[in-house]
Write a protein that holds these residues in place. Structure first.
Motif, PDB file in Angstrom:
ATOM      1  N   ARG A  16       0.834  -1.207   0.000  1.00  0.00           N
ATOM      2  CA  ARG A  16       0.000   0.000   0.000  1.00  0.00           C
ATOM      3  C   ARG A  16       0.865   1.252   0.000  1.00  0.00           C
ATOM      4  N   ASP A  17       1.929   1.240   0.789  1.00  0.00           N
ATOM      5  CA  ASP A  17       2.835   2.389   0.839  1.00  0.00           C
ATOM      6  C   ASP A  17       3.490   2.630  -0.522  1.00  0.00           C
ATOM      7  N   ARG A  61       0.982   4.088  -2.919  1.00  0.00           N
ATOM      8  CA  ARG A  61       0.739   5.487  -2.554  1.00  0.00           C
ATOM      9  C   ARG A  61       1.872   6.374  -3.076  1.00  0.00           C
ATOM     10  N   GLU A 104       1.479   9.323  -5.857  1.00  0.00           N
ATOM     11  CA  GLU A 104       1.833  10.717  -5.536  1.00  0.00           C
ATOM     12  C   GLU A 104       2.726  11.334  -6.600  1.00  0.00           C
TER      13      GLU A 104
END
Length: 76
Positions: A65-66, A69, A73
């Motif tokens: 998930r990180d 993300r 971004e």
């Protein structure tokens, strides 16, 4: 040990159609149902091992998930 089971005619015919010449019906059913089940693993791991695996899965999910993300971004 052997058991008698009742099968609908169409189920019997499907097994018969998929049965190999060198197999018994029992062998054919065993092959067709796919061997082992997840239930077979029920007693393989102790509670500590299961807990460690759950923690590792959660950590890997969070890392995924990180990473998603961070990539998202970059495109904002």
């Amino acid at each position: 040990m052997s058991h008698q089971i009742r099968l609908e005619d169409d189920v019997y015919e499907r097994i018969k159609a998929n049965k190999r010449d060198d197999e018994s019906f029992s062998d054919a059913v065993d092959r067709l149902i796919g061997g082992r089940s997840l239930r077979d693993l029920r007693d393989v791991f102790d509670d500590d091992q299961v807990s460690e695996m759950r923690d590792a899965i959660k950590a890997a999910d969070q890392a995924d998930r990180d990473e998603v993300r961070e990539v998202a971004e970059r495109f904002e």
